[in-house]
Write a protein that holds these residues in place. Structure first.
Motif, short mmCIF file in Angstrom:
data_model
loop_
_atom_site.label_atom_id
_atom_site.label_comp_id
_atom_site.label_asym_id
_atom_site.label_seq_id
_atom_site.Cartn_x
_atom_site.Cartn_y
_atom_site.Cartn_z
N SER A 151 1.13 -1.32 0.00
CA SER A 151 -0.18 -0.16 -0.45
C SER A 151 0.71 1.38 0.08
O SER A 151 -0.14 2.74 -0.87
CB SER A 151 -0.85 0.18 1.48
OG SER A 151 -0.28 -0.09 2.73
N ARG B 234 -12.99 7.62 4.09
CA ARG B 234 -12.07 6.80 3.23
C ARG B 234 -13.36 6.44 1.83
O ARG B 234 -14.15 6.07 2.15
CB ARG B 234 -11.35 5.79 2.82
CG ARG B 234 -10.56 5.06 2.35
CD ARG B 234 -9.98 4.60 2.77
NE ARG B 234 -8.78 4.78 3.16
CZ ARG B 234 -7.53 4.00 3.78
NH1 ARG B 234 -7.54 3.08 3.84
NH2 ARG B 234 -6.81 5.30 4.35
N ARG C 237 -14.50 4.58 0.05
CA ARG C 237 -14.80 2.65 -0.35
C ARG C 237 -15.92 2.85 -1.46
O ARG C 237 -16.65 2.73 -1.41
CB ARG C 237 -14.31 2.32 0.58
CG ARG C 237 -13.52 2.51 2.08
CD ARG C 237 -13.62 1.64 3.29
NE ARG C 237 -13.22 -0.01 2.77
CZ ARG C 237 -12.93 -0.51 3.54
NH1 ARG C 237 -12.82 -0.08 5.40
NH2 ARG C 237 -12.86 -1.85 3.42
N GLU D 223 -17.55 -0.84 -2.41
CA GLU D 223 -18.19 -2.21 -2.38
C GLU D 223 -18.48 -3.07 -3.05
O GLU D 223 -17.42 -4.08 -2.78
CB GLU D 223 -19.51 -2.04 -1.10
CG GLU D 223 -19.66 -1.43 -0.27
CD GLU D 223 -19.11 -1.46 1.05
OE1 GLU D 223 -18.75 -2.89 1.11
OE2 GLU D 223 -19.36 -0.56 2.00
N GLU E 46 -14.69 -3.93 -3.77
CA GLU E 46 -14.20 -4.92 -2.51
C GLU E 46 -14.16 -6.04 -2.80
O GLU E 46 -13.99 -7.02 -2.45
CB GLU E 46 -14.85 -4.03 -1.30
CG GLU E 46 -13.61 -2.52 -0.85
CD GLU E 46 -13.60 -2.44 0.39
OE1 GLU E 46 -13.81 -2.68 0.69
OE2 GLU E 46 -12.61 -1.17 0.19
N VAL F 135 -8.82 -4.17 -2.86
CA VAL F 135 -7.86 -3.66 -1.20
C VAL F 135 -8.38 -2.20 -2.21
O VAL F 135 -8.14 -1.50 -3.43
CB VAL F 135 -7.08 -3.58 -0.81
CG1 VAL F 135 -6.57 -3.42 1.05
CG2 VAL F 135 -6.96 -5.13 -0.75
N PHE F 136 -8.52 -0.91 -0.77
CA PHE F 136 -8.97 0.69 -1.50
C PHE F 136 -7.67 0.85 -2.08
O PHE F 136 -7.73 1.73 -3.79
CB PHE F 136 -9.21 1.28 -0.24
CG PHE F 136 -9.32 2.87 -0.52
CD1 PHE F 136 -10.35 2.96 -0.77
CD2 PHE F 136 -8.22 3.16 -0.11
CE1 PHE F 136 -10.23 4.63 -1.52
CE2 PHE F 136 -7.69 5.08 -0.58
CZ PHE F 136 -9.75 5.39 -1.11
N HIS F 137 -6.38 0.32 -2.09
CA HIS F 137 -5.23 1.64 -2.48
C HIS F 137 -5.03 0.83 -3.47
O HIS F 137 -4.59 2.07 -4.82
CB HIS F 137 -3.99 1.03 -1.69
CG HIS F 137 -3.01 -0.20 -1.64
ND1 HIS F 137 -2.83 -0.47 -2.58
CD2 HIS F 137 -3.82 -0.57 -1.00
CE1 HIS F 137 -2.64 -2.06 -3.01
NE2 HIS F 137 -2.69 -2.18 -1.08
N TYR G 90 -7.75 0.33 -5.71
CA TYR G 90 -8.31 0.75 -6.77
C TYR G 90 -7.86 2.45 -7.03
O TYR G 90 -9.01 2.93 -8.10
CB TYR G 90 -10.14 0.07 -6.65
CG TYR G 90 -10.81 0.53 -4.96
CD1 TYR G 90 -10.75 -0.86 -4.29
CD2 TYR G 90 -11.00 1.88 -5.37
CE1 TYR G 90 -12.12 -0.65 -2.98
CE2 TYR G 90 -12.09 1.72 -4.02
CZ TYR G 90 -11.85 0.77 -3.00
OH TYR G 90 -13.02 1.32 -2.33
N TYR G 91 -8.20 3.00 -4.89
CA TYR G 91 -7.94 3.90 -5.77
C TYR G 91 -6.28 4.20 -6.70
O TYR G 91 -6.46 4.94 -7.97
CB TYR G 91 -7.78 5.35 -4.45
CG TYR G 91 -6.35 6.27 -4.40
CD1 TYR G 91 -7.42 6.84 -5.08
CD2 TYR G 91 -5.31 6.15 -4.06
CE1 TYR G 91 -7.05 8.78 -5.18
CE2 TYR G 91 -4.66 7.84 -4.07
CZ TYR G 91 -5.57 8.76 -4.25
OH TYR G 91 -4.94 9.90 -4.73
N PRO H 227 -8.40 11.34 -1.71
CA PRO H 227 -8.30 9.56 -0.42
C PRO H 227 -6.74 10.31 0.10
O PRO H 227 -6.45 9.07 0.78
CB PRO H 227 -9.05 8.31 -1.64
CG PRO H 227 -9.68 10.10 -3.14
CD PRO H 227 -8.78 10.86 -2.83
#
Lengths: 289, 585
Positions: free
Chosen positions: B24, B141, B143, B145, B148, B153-155, B157-158, B226
């Motif tokens: 990350s 943050r 997110r 759904e 996920e 993980v968030f990082h 798709y960011y 983000p």
């Protein structure tokens, strides 16, 4: 209420004198070198810093501190000229590249002082004592700022109008080419103007430090205010710079009686955009030159 | 080679979120680099392509971030939706600041942006009810759904989102650069007068480009949320503006790849410079100074990553250029005073459709001033100019060119560092314009118009005999050919009436003859021509009618034969003053 306003007006004029001196230097450099010296505000800040160093750290009397400030700042300005102005000016896109290089210099000066000195304001002992004019109190130091400001302005006027150097400076401002033809060393006149403006900024910074405390960020505020002054007064117009500098100082002080100081500053900055929109030639552009 | 690099970069970008699945920290760094690259790209639009230095792009970056943040916090708008609208206020602010400052010249733009950023910083710091001031606006943050549930993980798709955003930004700028819009930027950068003379509305183009730049910076600001999650007034800090400026300049002004390089460097640099944290910005400043002094073109040229202009192929069958008939040009009592000097004094003239009219007169007679007045470059002191039914006095040069009233300059005005073909192509957007949006989308209609623009450029080049020279730099042509090229550029705007200012000056005998043939041929094709020149032999042979100016006044007009016999004309040329006139003069 009236007394408060009058008191604020006197205080504002003092600050305005500093703005006027910084803006005058900026506009002189613009008039002669046709560049915008973005680092000019930091030279003003360094003048203040030198006053702090000389009085509180070296224990020198204030008068000597003024002299030291001028000498040190002129030396730094000579270096700035050597590194960021003189070799850059003749290149392609010279004037806009100088804007960039002096911007880099201003960052460098500001950050170096900020990192070593820290962001906190420092006090400087100026002249002691004060004078009462009815309900209004004016400290001797503020009086000194106003009187020295006027003396400096008169001296500049004298040099520009009555001396050989002054005539040469005005010749270069009018036409570099013609000045060169009659044998004037244009590069020398440019440097001279640059250093002269730096000396004025240094004095302004050293004079104002005891009034409004020294902070490393005073240069940034001063350069933006000087831009506002120069735009309203008309780029390259010396009278405009002095009058508008004093007026803005006055306006800032009066505004601070009605709103938070930061908001007053924002209003003054906004004047720049307003003037660019409605009267880009400045207030004093009536006379064609 | 270049194509392979692009494909590899794209593949890496798509794979990156998955390669960095467990990392990350590095994934965040890469996302930050992408945000910085978009920011650098936006600054490069003004600094690199328009030549306008900005000291306050943080204003647009911060405004985008705050608009999104406030919408999220106060109205519960989904973060990903704010990406669509939050950059708009930044674009509008860009248009406003641009409009206020650019008509005065470059330095004012730098000052105006700096001041704007400071105003916003002060307002945001003090409007505590709205922004919580220095405490900062806290955004949760964002997110997703669905993603996920797919195991992302968030990082990841960011990072994907920032890379997509960067790809989109690069695509938009790339397409604009190779469109009438980008071509006009390059001409404006070279010379405002030249741009106006080929029908480019310089003010509007500049303001639009700055608005686009502001919008892109705002977009970068929203994408930044983000990563920080706390929006503070520091977003408007001059340091951020300086970083963006440095990204554009270090990477390479006026290149697409430059900001990408710069963005990557400046995402990584603070990490490597951590040991000198306090002096980091001072070091940035030193780098900026060093780049300006040592490598002003930035890093991109060092790696040969910029592509030279590729001249499109010439059409197999050369078309013929033709001109629409011009309406009548009527000039009434035109006067221009410069201080005490009356350069043009009560001149009235009419240019009939299809005519070839010459204007002659001794030096200082006011011929060029007359052209400048009619073509809109100089506002007249008094008088009226009508083109057809329309009164055009006071119109901008570019709008006159769009009406069909074009001119050339005494000194051939060209973009010397661009190819001959590019010079002509830039002028073809006058008869075949393209909107910003259509140039980005590039539908079939746009492509058909682009093909017509290219064809017209080839036709104009062929007409003046410069086809062979198309791929050369315009500045490398000999003087005579540069003058021919300037005529080709004017022809590309599809004029109905063309005014030529001393086209024969400096040409040798052969070249002057070719020019005369060219002008005759243009006239046969229906172009109305006004010619100012000193080559009297050519003028007498060529023109239908000649107008003689002397000391700002029109002293005679008529056929070449009439003019040659006119006493006043002979007096003006040979200095045959009467004693009384000599005293007055």
């Amino acid at each position: 209420m009236l007394e408060l306003l009058l008191q604020q007006a006197v205080n504002g004029l003092t600050q305005g004198m500093a703005y006027a001196l910084v803006a005058l230097g900026l506009t002189m450099i613009f008039g002669v070198l046709h560049i915008i010296n973005f680092s000019h505000g930091e030279l003003y800040m360094l003048g203040g810093l030198m006053a702090v160093v000389a009085t509180t750290m070296l224990g020198l009397p204030y008068g000597l501190a003024l002299v030291l400030a001028v000498v040190a700042v002129v030396a730094i300005a000579a270096l700035v000229d050597l590194v960021a102005v003189r070799p850059v000016l003749p290149t392609k896109d010279g004037p806009s590249t100088v804007l960039l290089s002096t911007f880099a210099v201003s960052l460098l000066l500001h950050q170096s002082v900020l990192s070593t000195w820290g962001p906190n304001p420092s006090r400087v002992e100026g002249l002691a004592g004060s004078l009462s004019l009815g309900p209004i109190v004016i400290t001797n130091h503020r009086l000194l700022v106003l009187v020295s400001g006027v003396v400096i302005l008169l001296a500049i006027e004298y040099v520009l109008r009555r001396t050989l150097v002054g005539r040469r400076i005005r010749a270069v401002a009018q036409s570099e080419f013609a000045a060169q033809v009659v044998g004037i060393d244009v590069a020398r006149i440019r440097t001279l103007t640059f250093l002269g403006a730096a000396a004025i900024a240094a004095i302004a910074g050293a004079l104002i430090a005891p009034v409004s405390l020294f902070t490393p960020s005073m240069g940034q505020h001063a350069i933006i205010t000087a831009f506002v002054v120069v735009v309203i007064g008309g780029m390259g117009n010396a009278t405009g710079a002095v009058v508008c500098g004093l007026l803005l100082g006055l306006l800032e002080a009066l505004a601070s009686a009605f709103m938070p100081q930061d908001m007053g500053t924002a209003v003054i900055y906004a004047l720049l955009l307003i003037f660019l929109l409605i009267r880009p030639q400045g207030l004093f552009a009536g006379r064609a030159r | 080679m270049r194509r392979i690099l692009i494909v590899m970069a794209l593949a890496l970008a798509v794979a990156a979120p998955f390669l960095l699945a467990g990392q990350s920290y590095y994934s965040g760094l890469l996302a930050y680099a992408a945000v910085l690259a978009i920011f650098g790209l936006s600054i490069n639009l003004t600094v690199g392509y328009l030549g306008l230095i900005s000291f306050g792009h943080a204003a647009f970056f911060g405004l985008g971030a705050y608009v999104a943040g406030l919408a999220i916090v106060n109205f519960g708008v989904n973060y990903w939706v704010t990406l669509l609208f939050a950059p708009i206020p930044a674009a509008l602010l860009g248009a406003l600041v641009g409009f206020a400052s650019v008509r005065l010249g470059g330095a004012y733009f730098a000052i105006a942006t700096l001041t704007t950023a400071e105003i916003l910083r002060l307002v945001v710091s003090n409007w505590i009810d709205l922004t919580r001031g220095p405490l900062g606006l806290i955004v949760r943050r964002p997110r997703v759904e669905t993603l996920e549930s797919l195991g992302l993980v968030f990082h990841q798709y960011y990072l994907l989102a920032t890379l997509l955003g960067l790809g989109l930004a690069v695509l938009i700028v790339h397409r604009l650069l190779e469109s009438p819009t980008g071509r006009s930027w390059k001409v404006i950068r070279e010379s405002n007068a030249l741009a106006e003379s080929i029908g480019i509305p310089t003010m509007r183009q500049r303001v639009m480009a700055i608005a686009l730049s502001g919008g892109l910076a705002g977009f970068a600001g929203v994408l930044f949320i983000p990563r920080t999650l706390v929006l503070t007034p520091d977003l408007f800090n001059p340091m951020l503006s300086a970083t963006g400026l440095l990204i554009a300049i270090l990477g390479g002004k006026g290149t697409l790849i430059g900001p990408l390089l710069g963005g990557a460097i400046f995402a990584a640099l603070p990490e490597t410079l951590r040991f000198v944290d306090e002096y980091r910005i001072a070091i940035f400043a030193l780098i900026l100074l060093a780049v300006i002094r040592i490598q002003p073109a930035g890093l991109a040229p060092l790696f040969h990553l910029t592509r030279p202009f590729r001249t499109p192929g010439a059409p197999a069958k050369g078309g013929e250029i033709a001109f629409e008939p011009s309406p009548r040009l009527v000039v009434t009592d035109l006067t221009k005073r410069f201080g005490g000097l009356t350069a043009v004094d009560n001149v009235s003239m009419t240019i009939e459709p299809g005519e070839l009219v010459g204007i002659i007169g001794p030096n200082g007679a006011g011929k060029t001033t007359c052209l400048s007045l009619i073509s809109g470059f100089t506002p007249p002191t008094a008088g009226e100019i009508r083109y057809g039914e329309r009164k055009v006095t006071g119109d901008s040069p570019s709008s006159l060119v769009n009406e069909g009233l074009a001119r050339t300059f005494q000194q051939a005005a060209l973009c010397g560092s661009q190819t001959v073909f590019e010079n002509v192509l830039a002028a073809t957007s006058c008869p075949e314009p393209a909107s910003l949006l259509s140039s980005v989308l590039r539908g079939p209609g746009w492509r058909a118009r682009e093909a017509r623009r290219v064809r017209r450029a080839w036709e104009c080049l062929a007409f003046v005999g410069l086809t062979e020279r198309a791929a050369l730099e315009a500045g490398s042509l000999p003087y005579g050919e540069q003058k021919m090229l300037a005529i080709a550029v004017s022809l590309a705007t599809q004029p109905r009436l063309l005014m030529l200012d001393e086209p024969a000056a400096g040409l040798n005998h052969t070249e002057a003859n070719r020019l005369a043939d060219l002008l005759r041929s243009l006239r046969q094709r229906g172009l109305t021509i006004v010619l100012v020149d000193h080559n009297l032999r050519m003028m007498m042979a060529l023109c239908d009618r000649i107008i003689v100016l002397d000391r700002g006044r029109l002293i005679a007009q008529g056929t070449p034969a009439e003019i040659q016999a006119d006493k006043a004309v002979i007096a003006a040329y040979l200095g045959g003053y009467t004693a009384e006139e000599a005293q007055n003069a």
